[in-house]
Design an enzyme around this catalytic site. Structure first.
Site, PDB file in Angstrom:
ATOM      1  N   THR A 130      50.599  42.692  49.398  1.00  0.00           N
ATOM      2  CA  THR A 130      49.426  43.124  50.165  1.00  0.00           C
ATOM      3  C   THR A 130      49.714  42.989  51.652  1.00  0.00           C
ATOM      4  OG1 THR A 130      47.856  42.603  48.409  1.00  0.00           O
ATOM      5  CG2 THR A 130      47.003  42.598  50.668  1.00  0.00           C
TER       6      THR A 130
ATOM      7  N   HIS B  84      47.483  44.998  36.983  1.00  0.00           N
ATOM      8  CA  HIS B  84      47.494  43.663  37.591  1.00  0.00           C
ATOM      9  C   HIS B  84      46.596  42.755  36.754  1.00  0.00           C
ATOM     10  CE1 HIS B  84      47.984  40.500  40.328  1.00  0.00           C
ATOM     11  NE2 HIS B  84      47.608  41.057  41.466  1.00  0.00           N
TER      12      HIS B  84
ATOM     13  N   ASN C 112      47.373  36.289  38.826  1.00  0.00           N
ATOM     14  CA  ASN C 112      46.973  35.724  40.128  1.00  0.00           C
ATOM     15  C   ASN C 112      45.477  35.509  40.322  1.00  0.00           C
ATOM     16  OD1 ASN C 112      49.655  35.706  40.679  1.00  0.00           O
ATOM     17  ND2 ASN C 112      49.619  37.300  42.249  1.00  0.00           N
TER      18      ASN C 112
ATOM     19  N   TYR D  46      42.864  37.343  39.442  1.00  0.00           N
ATOM     20  CA  TYR D  46      41.971  38.489  39.634  1.00  0.00           C
ATOM     21  C   TYR D  46      41.254  38.817  38.311  1.00  0.00           C
ATOM     22  CZ  TYR D  46      44.247  38.623  44.135  1.00  0.00           C
ATOM     23  OH  TYR D  46      44.709  38.264  45.373  1.00  0.00           O
TER      24      TYR D  46
ATOM     25  N   ASN E   2      44.277  31.615  43.623  1.00  0.00           N
ATOM     26  CA  ASN E   2      42.867  32.021  43.617  1.00  0.00           C
ATOM     27  C   ASN E   2      42.018  31.182  42.669  1.00  0.00           C
ATOM     28  OD1 ASN E   2      42.915  34.152  45.589  1.00  0.00           O
ATOM     29  ND2 ASN E   2      44.091  35.353  44.108  1.00  0.00           N
TER      30      ASN E   2
END
Length: 367
Positions: free
Chosen positions: A25, A177, A180, A182, A237
């Site tokens: 990102t 994805h 992580n 999400y 996260n």
């Protein structure tokens, strides 16, 4: 002995070497629209066997950071077409990473300032990025709301539609994805998923969303053009699971029939230690569960790899090695790895947001 520089077939993707640019990102897509500068950035790195784009939101609700790209609007797709064409003109292969951040967002980034969505109304104790007076600023994430069960099919369809958009924009495939911390990872793991319905509780239920997304995407574009990213034990996260080994062994077995191009595994903590004493995990058993049930996708490893570690990983049975931060500062990383260096050092102050400085101005090796 297999080397990083040998070609490989990963599903439908014929890759010139086994070096992969990991998704990074960079917050350089205002209004979620890929720019010509992004086309230059990816084209500079086209010598990689495979480029995986920065995470790209599948819908407006899936966005969690300022100035990250999307894959749901006409201007966004036109921007991505410039990127894929630039990479293909140089003989490269590129897939895009399909992203829904779930609770890792802020109301200022959501349509109509609504709460972010999540499996359960549990706030993530982590940061996201807003642009304040032109400057990227880290702020606490907002409190989410729990998704209603009847909303989940719409999210699955958003993944399907984004995958179709990716192919129409010229991508060679997509990466789902599911790592992580999400949205898909939030459904997988007990720390974020306290649901009592068919999407919570048991391992089978918590893996349901992931497998519905995989089914939808592979039906839309084919398993041979689909990869998936998983992170069994990363704390990124504010994510955690009570018992990740049986969870991910189950996921591996269930993924096998889909004929995926690759499985992309983050080993240890994303961007941190490869071994976590408080979160032990047997990656060999994870891979064995996938292979034992017929999984044929290339096995991609990721996290802190250098040339020596990468060669050892290939010797141990990995098929592809993803490099992240090394690709920020070394657009010609393939040539530098082949030469044994030297390697440019990245400027951390330019990681997020900005223009060409720290993005497209890193030097190449002299011919």
């Amino acid at each position: 002995m297999t080397t990083l520089f040998d070609p490989i077939q990963a599903g439908d993707l014929h890759l010139a070497n086994r070096i992969v640019m990991a998704p990074l990102t960079r917050n350089r897509a205002p209004e979620a629209i890929p720019t010509p500068l992004m086309a230059e950035y990816y084209a500079q790195r086209a010598s990689a066997g495979l480029l995986i784009t920065e995470a790209t939101a599948i819908c407006p609700e899936g966005q969690g950071y300022a100035d990250v790209p999307g894959l749901y609007g006409t201007e966004q797709l036109d921007g991505w077409k410039r990127v894929t064409q630039a990479v293909h003109d140089l003989g490269g292969k590129i897939v895009t990473q399909l992203w829904h951040v779930g609770r890792v967002s802020h109301v200022e980034l959501q349509p109509h300032y609504q709460k972010p969505v999540a499996p359960s109304a549990i706030r993530a104790h982590t940061k996201t990025v807003l642009i304040k007076d032109g400057v990227p600023t880290f702020v606490d994430t907002s409190e989410p709301r729990a998704l209603d069960a009847e909303e989940i099919p719409g999210i699955v369809q958003a993944y399907r539609h984004a995958a179709q958009n990716a192919i129409s924009a010229g991508f060679d495939g997509v990466e789902i994805h599911a790592a992580n911390g999400y949205l898909i990872d939030q459904f997988l793991k007990t720390g974020a998923n306290h649901r009592k319905d068919d999407y919570g509780g048991s391992i089978t239920n918590r893996a349901r969303l992931l497998l519905e997304v995989v089914a939808a995407v592979t039906e839309a574009i084919g398993g041979g053009r689909t990869g998936i990213r998983l992170s069994p034990v990363t704390p990124a996260n504010d994510i955690v699971d009570d018992d990740p080994q049986p969870l991910f062994d189950h996921v591996a077995r269930k993924l096998a029939p889909y004929g995926l191009a690759y499985v992309h595994v983050i080993e240890g903590a994303t961007g941190g230690p490869r071994e976590l004493p408080d979160r032990p995990f047997d990656y060999a058993a994870f891979k064995a569960a996938y292979r034992a049930t017929g999984g044929t996708g290339a096995w991609m490893v990721n996290n802190g790899y250098d040339l020596e570690l990468a060669q050892q990983a290939l010797a141990d049975g990995a098929d592809l090695v993803a490099f992240g931060k090394a690709y920020i500062a070394n657009p010609d990383l393939v040539a530098r790895l082949k030469a044994g260096g030297p390697f440019n050092k990245p400027d951390k102050m330019t990681f997020y947001g900005g223009g060409e400085k720290g993005y497209t101005d890193y030097p190449f090796l002299e011919a």
